[in-house]
Design a protein around this motif. Structure first.
Motif, PDB file in Angstrom:
ATOM      1  N   ALA A 112       0.832  -1.194   0.000  1.00 38.12           N
ATOM      2  CA  ALA A 112       0.000   0.000   0.000  1.00 38.12           C
ATOM      3  C   ALA A 112       0.871   1.250   0.000  1.00 38.12           C
ATOM      4  CB  ALA A 112      -0.931   0.007   1.195  1.00 38.12           C
ATOM      5  N   LEU A 113       0.362   2.263  -0.646  1.00 33.68           N
ATOM      6  CA  LEU A 113       1.046   3.546  -0.772  1.00 33.68           C
ATOM      7  C   LEU A 113       0.226   4.608  -0.054  1.00 33.68           C
ATOM      8  CD1 LEU A 113       3.217   5.262  -2.506  1.00 33.68           C
ATOM      9  CD2 LEU A 113       1.274   5.681  -4.005  1.00 33.68           C
ATOM     10  N   PHE A 114       0.888   5.441   0.718  1.00 43.32           N
ATOM     11  CA  PHE A 114       0.253   6.581   1.377  1.00 43.32           C
ATOM     12  C   PHE A 114       0.699   7.810   0.613  1.00 43.32           C
ATOM     13  CE2 PHE A 114      -0.203   9.758   4.804  1.00 43.32           C
ATOM     14  CZ  PHE A 114      -1.501   9.484   5.195  1.00 43.32           C
ATOM     15  N   LEU A 115      -0.245   8.517   0.006  1.00 41.48           N
ATOM     16  CA  LEU A 115       0.054   9.630  -0.888  1.00 41.48           C
ATOM     17  C   LEU A 115      -0.263  10.965  -0.231  1.00 41.48           C
ATOM     18  CD1 LEU A 115       0.633  10.847  -3.727  1.00 41.48           C
ATOM     19  CD2 LEU A 115      -1.755  10.355  -4.282  1.00 41.48           C
ATOM     20  N   ILE A 116       0.745  11.837  -0.155  1.00 40.84           N
ATOM     21  CA  ILE A 116       0.574  13.207   0.326  1.00 40.84           C
ATOM     22  C   ILE A 116       0.825  14.123  -0.870  1.00 40.84           C
ATOM     23  CG2 ILE A 116       1.328  14.974   1.952  1.00 40.84           C
ATOM     24  CD1 ILE A 116       2.436  12.658   3.710  1.00 40.84           C
ATOM     25  N   PRO A 117      -0.240  14.748  -1.397  1.00 42.95           N
ATOM     26  CA  PRO A 117      -0.101  15.554  -2.613  1.00 42.95           C
ATOM     27  C   PRO A 117       0.796  16.773  -2.444  1.00 42.95           C
ATOM     28  CG  PRO A 117      -2.398  15.009  -2.213  1.00 42.95           C
ATOM     29  CD  PRO A 117      -1.630  14.640  -0.973  1.00 42.95           C
ATOM     30  N   GLY A 118       1.302  17.241  -3.581  1.00 46.49           N
ATOM     31  CA  GLY A 118       2.086  18.463  -3.615  1.00 46.49           C
ATOM     32  C   GLY A 118       1.198  19.684  -3.436  1.00 46.49           C
ATOM     33  N   PHE A 119       1.811  20.828  -3.207  1.00 44.89           N
ATOM     34  CA  PHE A 119       1.091  22.071  -2.931  1.00 44.89           C
ATOM     35  C   PHE A 119       0.032  22.353  -3.990  1.00 44.89           C
ATOM     36  CE2 PHE A 119       0.524  26.673  -3.316  1.00 44.89           C
ATOM     37  CZ  PHE A 119       0.028  26.925  -2.040  1.00 44.89           C
ATOM     38  N   VAL A 165      -4.327  11.466   1.120  1.00 48.21           N
ATOM     39  CA  VAL A 165      -4.895  12.477   2.003  1.00 48.21           C
ATOM     40  C   VAL A 165      -5.039  13.781   1.234  1.00 48.21           C
ATOM     41  CG1 VAL A 165      -4.118  11.491   4.186  1.00 48.21           C
ATOM     42  CG2 VAL A 165      -2.598  12.991   2.939  1.00 48.21           C
ATOM     43  N   ASP A 166      -6.078  14.500   1.550  1.00 44.23           N
ATOM     44  CA  ASP A 166      -6.343  15.783   0.911  1.00 44.23           C
ATOM     45  C   ASP A 166      -5.954  16.854   1.928  1.00 44.23           C
ATOM     46  OD1 ASP A 166      -7.152  17.552  -0.973  1.00 44.23           O
ATOM     47  OD2 ASP A 166      -9.286  17.086  -0.827  1.00 44.23           O
ATOM     48  N   VAL A 167      -4.785  17.453   1.754  1.00 45.75           N
ATOM     49  CA  VAL A 167      -4.249  18.332   2.796  1.00 45.75           C
ATOM     50  C   VAL A 167      -4.277  19.818   2.487  1.00 45.75           C
ATOM     51  CG1 VAL A 167      -2.764  16.548   3.789  1.00 45.75           C
ATOM     52  CG2 VAL A 167      -1.865  18.015   1.994  1.00 45.75           C
ATOM     53  N   TRP A 168      -4.353  20.199   1.227  1.00 48.81           N
ATOM     54  CA  TRP A 168      -4.193  21.602   0.857  1.00 48.81           C
ATOM     55  C   TRP A 168      -5.531  22.315   0.720  1.00 48.81           C
ATOM     56  CZ3 TRP A 168       0.552  22.813   1.750  1.00 48.81           C
ATOM     57  CH2 TRP A 168       1.546  21.869   1.567  1.00 48.81           C
ATOM     58  N   PRO A 169      -5.580  23.597   1.065  1.00 46.71           N
ATOM     59  CA  PRO A 169      -6.801  24.384   0.862  1.00 46.71           C
ATOM     60  C   PRO A 169      -7.198  24.391  -0.620  1.00 46.71           C
ATOM     61  CG  PRO A 169      -5.255  25.605   2.221  1.00 46.71           C
ATOM     62  CD  PRO A 169      -4.517  24.407   1.684  1.00 46.71           C
ATOM     63  N   LYS A 170      -8.494  24.473  -0.876  1.00 44.19           N
ATOM     64  CA  LYS A 170      -9.004  24.410  -2.248  1.00 44.19           C
ATOM     65  C   LYS A 170      -9.079  25.772  -2.933  1.00 44.19           C
ATOM     66  CE  LYS A 170     -10.051  20.049  -2.190  1.00 44.19           C
ATOM     67  NZ  LYS A 170      -8.812  19.358  -2.083  1.00 44.19           N
ATOM     68  N   THR A 171      -9.041  26.842  -2.153  1.00 49.19           N
ATOM     69  CA  THR A 171      -9.217  28.173  -2.724  1.00 49.19           C
ATOM     70  C   THR A 171      -8.030  29.067  -2.387  1.00 49.19           C
ATOM     71  OG1 THR A 171     -10.312  29.035  -0.758  1.00 49.19           O
ATOM     72  CG2 THR A 171     -11.729  27.986  -2.432  1.00 49.19           C
ATOM     73  N   GLU A 172      -7.923  30.147  -3.141  1.00 49.73           N
ATOM     74  CA  GLU A 172      -6.876  31.132  -2.861  1.00 49.73           C
ATOM     75  C   GLU A 172      -7.076  31.729  -1.467  1.00 49.73           C
ATOM     76  OE1 GLU A 172      -5.463  35.400  -4.638  1.00 49.73           O
ATOM     77  OE2 GLU A 172      -6.196  33.905  -6.064  1.00 49.73           O
ATOM     78  N   ALA A 173      -8.332  31.970  -1.106  1.00 52.47           N
ATOM     79  CA  ALA A 173      -8.622  32.506   0.232  1.00 52.47           C
ATOM     80  C   ALA A 173      -8.190  31.515   1.311  1.00 52.47           C
ATOM     81  CB  ALA A 173     -10.109  32.822   0.362  1.00 52.47           C
ATOM     82  N   GLY A 174      -8.383  30.225   1.056  1.00 51.59           N
ATOM     83  CA  GLY A 174      -7.954  29.208   2.017  1.00 51.59           C
ATOM     84  C   GLY A 174      -6.451  29.185   2.197  1.00 51.59           C
TER      85      GLY A 174
END
Length: 87
Positions: A5-12, A33-42
Motif C-alpha cells: 500500500a502507498l500513502f500519498l501526500i499531494p504536492g502544494f 490524504v487531501d491536505v491543501w486548501p481548495k481556494t486562494e482565500a484558504g
C-alpha cells in the motif's frame, strides 16, 4: 494482485484526484490524504511558513495524516510530492 500500500501526500495545491493516472498504473492500494486548501482565500488563511496560523494548520494537518496512517497499517511506502514532503 496488490503488493502493498502507498500513502500519498499531494504536492502544494494538488489533491488526490490529480494523481489518478499514477494510481491507475500501480498494483499498490493507494491511500491519499487531501491536505491543501481548495481556494486562494484558504491558502491565505493558512499563511506563510513560520507564522502562527501556518504552524497551527501544519500541526493539525500532521495529526490528520498520522490518524490516516494509523487506519492503514498495510502501508509500505509513503509518497510525498513537492511541498507535501513537509508533512
Amino acid at each position: 494482485m496488490n503488493v502493498g500500500a502507498l500513502f500519498l501526500i499531494p504536492g502544494f495545491g494538488l489533491g488526490p484526484d490529480d494523481y489518478a493516472e499514477m494510481v491507475k498504473a500501480t498494483r499498490l492500494d493507494v491511500h491519499a490524504v487531501d491536505v491543501w486548501p481548495k481556494t486562494e482565500a484558504g491558502v491565505r488563511e493558512v499563511g506563510r511558513p513560520g507564522t502562527p496560523q501556518f504552524d497551527a494548520w501544519f500541526q493539525d494537518t500532521l495529526r490528520r495524516c498520522e490518524k490516516e496512517l494509523e487506519k492503514h497499517p498495510d502501508v509500505t511506502t509513503i509518497f510525498a510530492h513537492s511541498a507535501g514532503y513537509l508533512l
